[in-house]
Enzyme design. Structure first.
Site, PDB file in Angstrom:
ATOM      1  NE  ARG A 206      81.858 -20.202 -70.372  1.00  0.00           N
ATOM      2  CZ  ARG A 206      81.688 -20.071 -71.691  1.00  0.00           C
ATOM      3  NH1 ARG A 206      82.305 -19.094 -72.339  1.00  0.00           N
ATOM      4  NH2 ARG A 206      80.908 -20.892 -72.359  1.00  0.00           N
ATOM      5  NE  ARG A 215      77.518 -17.889 -71.442  1.00  0.00           N
ATOM      6  CZ  ARG A 215      76.895 -18.454 -72.474  1.00  0.00           C
ATOM      7  NH1 ARG A 215      77.486 -18.519 -73.640  1.00  0.00           N
ATOM      8  NH2 ARG A 215      75.706 -18.977 -72.328  1.00  0.00           N
TER       9      ARG A 215
END
Length: 292
Positions: A206, A215
């Site tokens: 991430r 993400r």
């Protein structure tokens, strides 16, 4: 913690000879320690049925306390108490919380005294965590997060919602998201749980480069018990969840009667209200009625 029907099994003055202390002579010679423990549980069914399997065996708990205090050596009785309380909670699922006192009456204090002790209270907390991903194999990232939860000894996965495909939130052009919610029982504090979520996100690579941007994995604490909490890193309940269909729909699936501690509405009510606002073009129900 506030649990309905929370009864107590009390153990007092359990004597254990162990080798804890900062000084070498304490570890070598050992000394007597004394333990008091309150086990918070629900004894109603056991009391009605006279069935030990519906209760917690205090003899077995006492033996576990003895093992925890003798199988390892610690400098601090704080650590010995922490590890012991956690093992009780992990090994005895009917125990929701424990208050544990660890007394050290022969502590190396050059004055007359009766005892020195630490007293801690630990327990399981219920946390709802939002799951999201819109990069790569989103389902695999979410499934890996769930595996990370299930293999952590301080977490129990209780419920997982269906995963739904939703449009991005926040105005950033990007791919659709896969979203869901998981209900956890956890021994972590809110700050510790947040750190755990960040660890799992980092393992999924991430990157925090754009607010509301794409993400690989997004994990957010929605609720933690009925706690209302705020610091520089965390706000609980999540500040904007009542406006997010990708949160409310899975919440209404697995916890429809859970009541928001600030808004005092259930997840089902909040989900229905959001659907009504969206049908009215984002306006409140009364505004929509006036314009029709």
């Amino acid at each position: 913690m506030n649990y309905e029907f929370c009864d107590v099994i009390h153990i007092e003055g359990l004597k254990v000879f162990a080798h804890h202390g900062v000084f070498r002579e304490e570890k070598e010679a050992g000394q007597d320690f004394y333990v008091n423990a309150d086990l918070y549980t629900d004894l109603r069914e056991a009391g009605l049925t006279d069935d030990l399997t519906k209760s917690t065996h205090y003899g077995e708990v006492s033996l576990l306390i003895g093992r925890c205090l003798t199988e390892q050596t610690y400098d601090l009785i704080e650590t010995a108490a922490e590890r012991t309380a956690e093992e009780i909670l992990r090994q005895f699922p009917r125990v929701r919380a424990v208050t544990l006192e660890l007394h050290k009456p022969h502590a190396p204090i050059p004055m007359e005294f009766s005892t020195v002790c630490v007293r801690i209270h630990r327990g399981w907390h219920r946390a709802y965590v939002a799951l999201g991903s819109n990069m790569g194999d989103s389902r695999a990232y979410i499934e890996e997060a769930l595996r990370a939860f299930s293999t952590d000894p301080r977490i129990r996965v209780e419920k997982v919602s269906s995963l739904i495909v939703t449009k991005p939130y926040g105005g950033v052009e990007q791919d659709d998201f896969l979203n869901g919610v998981v209900l956890l029982d956890t021994l972590y504090s809110p700050a510790e749980l947040l750190c755990k979520l960040h660890e799992i996100e980092a393992a999924a690579h991430r990157e925090r480069t754009l607010r509301w941007g794409p993400r690989t994995l997004d994990l957010d604490i929605l609720f933690y018990d009925k706690l209302i909490y705020e610091d520089d890193n965390l706000i609980v309940p999540h500040v904007d969840l009542h406006n997010r269909d990708f949160v409310l729909k899975p919440m209404a699936e697995i916890a429809p009667r859970f009541r928001h501690p600030i808004l005092q509405k259930t997840m089902q009510q909040l989900w229905e209200e959001l659907q009504a606002r969206e049908e009215n073009g984002g306006r409140t129900g009364e505004e929509g009625k006036r314009e029709r």
